[in-house]
Design an enzyme around this catalytic site. Structure first.
Site, mmCIF file in Angstrom:
data_model
loop_
_atom_site.group_PDB
_atom_site.id
_atom_site.type_symbol
_atom_site.label_atom_id
_atom_site.label_comp_id
_atom_site.label_asym_id
_atom_site.label_seq_id
_atom_site.Cartn_x
_atom_site.Cartn_y
_atom_site.Cartn_z
ATOM 1 N N ALA A 202 -38.689 24.968 -4.062
ATOM 2 C CA ALA A 202 -37.419 24.264 -4.265
ATOM 3 C C ALA A 202 -37.591 23.386 -5.498
ATOM 4 C CB ALA A 202 -37.108 23.419 -3.039
ATOM 5 N N GLY B 120 -40.644 26.779 -1.125
ATOM 6 C CA GLY B 120 -39.418 27.520 -0.840
ATOM 7 C C GLY B 120 -39.470 28.955 -1.349
ATOM 8 N N GLU C 79 -41.185 30.814 1.312
ATOM 9 C CA GLU C 79 -40.234 30.891 2.429
ATOM 10 C C GLU C 79 -39.142 31.930 2.160
ATOM 11 O OE1 GLU C 79 -39.962 26.536 2.111
ATOM 12 O OE2 GLU C 79 -40.056 26.501 4.295
ATOM 13 N N GLU D 147 -46.245 21.860 0.028
ATOM 14 C CA GLU D 147 -45.376 20.695 0.215
ATOM 15 C C GLU D 147 -46.128 19.425 0.567
ATOM 16 O OE1 GLU D 147 -44.731 23.727 1.418
ATOM 17 O OE2 GLU D 147 -42.616 24.233 1.106
HETATM 18 N N1 CAA Z 1 -39.442 22.443 -9.159
HETATM 19 C C1 CAA Z 1 -39.040 22.042 -10.384
HETATM 20 N N2 CAA Z 1 -39.661 22.384 -11.532
HETATM 21 C C2 CAA Z 1 -40.750 23.172 -11.423
HETATM 22 C C3 CAA Z 1 -41.236 23.618 -10.176
HETATM 23 C C4 CAA Z 1 -40.528 23.230 -9.009
HETATM 24 N N3 CAA Z 1 -40.887 23.639 -7.783
HETATM 25 N N4 CAA Z 1 -42.356 24.360 -10.394
HETATM 26 C C5 CAA Z 1 -42.539 24.379 -11.734
HETATM 27 N N5 CAA Z 1 -41.571 23.664 -12.350
HETATM 28 C C6 CAA Z 1 -41.401 23.434 -13.788
HETATM 29 C C7 CAA Z 1 -42.435 22.456 -14.329
HETATM 30 O O1 CAA Z 1 -42.016 21.118 -14.085
HETATM 31 C C8 CAA Z 1 -42.443 22.819 -15.793
HETATM 32 O O2 CAA Z 1 -41.291 22.265 -16.393
HETATM 33 P P1 CAA Z 1 -41.407 21.531 -17.859
HETATM 34 O O3 CAA Z 1 -41.837 22.624 -18.793
HETATM 35 O O4 CAA Z 1 -40.025 21.037 -18.107
HETATM 36 O O5 CAA Z 1 -42.433 20.466 -17.705
HETATM 37 C C9 CAA Z 1 -42.245 24.332 -15.769
HETATM 38 O O6 CAA Z 1 -41.672 24.638 -14.504
HETATM 39 C C10 CAA Z 1 -43.549 25.111 -15.887
HETATM 40 O O7 CAA Z 1 -44.420 24.656 -14.881
HETATM 41 P P2 CAA Z 1 -45.912 24.123 -15.178
HETATM 42 O O8 CAA Z 1 -46.003 23.575 -16.581
HETATM 43 O O9 CAA Z 1 -46.287 23.188 -14.065
HETATM 44 O O10 CAA Z 1 -46.739 25.477 -15.098
HETATM 45 P P3 CAA Z 1 -48.279 25.644 -14.737
HETATM 46 O O11 CAA Z 1 -48.615 27.044 -15.045
HETATM 47 O O12 CAA Z 1 -49.090 24.564 -15.369
HETATM 48 O O13 CAA Z 1 -48.348 25.417 -13.137
HETATM 49 C C11 CAA Z 1 -47.636 25.707 -10.849
HETATM 50 C C12 CAA Z 1 -47.750 26.322 -12.277
HETATM 51 C C13 CAA Z 1 -49.034 25.537 -10.260
HETATM 52 C C14 CAA Z 1 -46.819 26.680 -10.010
HETATM 53 C C15 CAA Z 1 -46.933 24.337 -10.947
HETATM 54 O O14 CAA Z 1 -45.743 24.476 -11.718
HETATM 55 C C16 CAA Z 1 -46.568 23.743 -9.630
HETATM 56 O O15 CAA Z 1 -47.435 23.250 -8.932
HETATM 57 N N6 CAA Z 1 -45.281 23.781 -9.260
HETATM 58 C C17 CAA Z 1 -44.777 23.174 -8.052
HETATM 59 C C18 CAA Z 1 -45.110 24.027 -6.839
HETATM 60 C C19 CAA Z 1 -44.632 23.333 -5.565
HETATM 61 O O16 CAA Z 1 -45.091 22.264 -5.221
HETATM 62 N N7 CAA Z 1 -43.696 23.973 -4.854
HETATM 63 C C20 CAA Z 1 -43.147 23.447 -3.634
HETATM 64 C C21 CAA Z 1 -41.887 22.705 -3.903
HETATM 65 S S1 CAA Z 1 -41.295 21.837 -2.480
HETATM 66 C C22 CAA Z 1 -40.444 22.985 -1.552
HETATM 67 O O17 CAA Z 1 -40.363 24.149 -1.902
HETATM 68 C C23 CAA Z 1 -39.841 22.443 -0.288
HETATM 69 C C24 CAA Z 1 -39.235 23.441 0.609
HETATM 70 O O18 CAA Z 1 -39.900 24.017 1.451
HETATM 71 C C25 CAA Z 1 -37.819 23.703 0.586
#
Ligand code: CAA
Length: 259
Positions: A65, A110, A113, A133
């Site tokens: 998400a 998400g 999921e 998460e």
């Molecule tokens: N939400 C918003 N933006 C996201 C995102 C997310 N879930 N995942 C990645 N992005 C964005 C980053 O902020 C970045 O944006 P900018 O270029 O503007 O800074 C862009 O996508 C590229 O990401 P990274 O630079 O972080 O890429 P990376 O290769 O270094 O890392 C990754 C990849 C390990 C997947 C890392 O992006 C990451 O950890 N993302 C978040 C994963 C996460 O925590 N997901 C769970 C979300 S909570 C949820 O989903 C709740 C639910 O159950 C409903």
């Protein structure tokens, strides 16, 4: 249709592509609504028999998400967002047309999921799965606490959700989270081949199998057996059943009319 989600019909297969690669296809509310609209379009088109969900770019299916959109939510808004995600994914899981997740990279939070709500998961060998998460101080809110344990068992679900760690495609395959793993360059072909296999079956039979498994899986075994028997009986009212059994007896391929 929202540019965040692309829709492409190829023969009897609808490809729905989440198209925010610069944000690793993170799911904000508009994008989830656009996925639902695209899935609805595929449902309404009689020519479509199978739906595929995938992510744009080479890095991510869906990285979760949208953390930015979620970061300012108040508790009641977060609860309503969770119900919105759950309802959207429930509708996908209840789709009478099979939904295949073509997992082309990160399937996190998400995103994992969303893949779990699909009926079949085919992963590229660079895919990574996880429920991270807890590292954000929150928990899965799009059905992950329930679907993951039904797919991989409670012990592995607890391990993945509590540790927040990612697993690679090979491990996802080993635990049953991915049905198939293929080289990344072959993902589209592998998904197309699987989809075509499903297109050759009776669409009515497929829909009843999904209903028996999804709805039956949510009730007790006895009620589910009654549901199964009712759906089995309904198959006998179809031209597809006459064609399938006749084709077997005549030693030829069945050509299902979908009636
Ligand atoms: N939400 C918003 N933006 C996201 C995102 C997310 N879930 N995942 C990645 N992005 C964005 C980053 O902020 C970045 O944006 P900018 O270029 O503007 O800074 C862009 O996508 C590229 O990401 P990274 O630079 O972080 O890429 P990376 O290769 O270094 O890392 C990754 C990849 C390990 C997947 C890392 O992006 C990451 O950890 N993302 C978040 C994963 C996460 O925590 N997901 C769970 C979300 S909570 C949820 O989903 C709740 C639910 O159950 C409903």
């Amino acid at each position: 249709m929202d540019d965040n989600v692309l829709y492409e019909a190829t023969g009897s297969v609808a490809w729905i592509t989440i198209n925010k690669p610069q944000k690793l296809n993170a799911l904000d509310r508009n994008t989830v609504e656009a996925i639902a609209a695209a899935a609805g379009r595929a449902q309404d088109d009689d020519a479509i028999r199978v739906i595929v969900l995938t992510g744009a770019g080479e890095k991510a299916f869906v990285a979760g998400a949208d953390i930015k959109e979620m970061s300012t939510l108040e508790p009641a808004e977060a609860q309503s967002f969770s119900r919105f995600l759950q309802d959207s994914l429930d509708r996908l899981e209840r789709s009478p047309k099979p939904v295949i997740a073509a997992i082309n990279g990160f399937a996190l939070g998400g995103g994992c999921e969303l893949a779990l709500a699909c009926h079949v998961r085919i992963a590229a060998d660079n895919a990574r799965f996880g429920q991270p998460e807890v590292s954000l101080g929150l928990m899965p809110g799009a059905g992950g606490t329930q679907r993951l344990q039904r797919v991989v068992g409670r012990g592995r679900a607890l391990d993945l959700i509590l540790s927040g760690e990612m697993i690679d495609a090979a491990e996802a395959h080993r635990i049953g989270l991915a049905n198939q793993v293929v080289p990344a360059a072959d993902l589209r072909d592998a998904v197309t081949a699987y989809a075509e296999k499903l297109c050759s079956k009776s669409p009515l039979a497929l829909a009843r199998c999904i209903e028996a498994i999804v709805s039956g899986g949510e009730t007790g075994q006895h009620e589910a057996m009654v549901l199964e028997a009712g759906l089995f009986g309904l198959c006998f009212a179809t031209e597809d059943m006459r064609e399938g059994t006749t084709a077997f007896l005549e030693k030829r391929q069945a050509d299902f009319p979908g009636r």
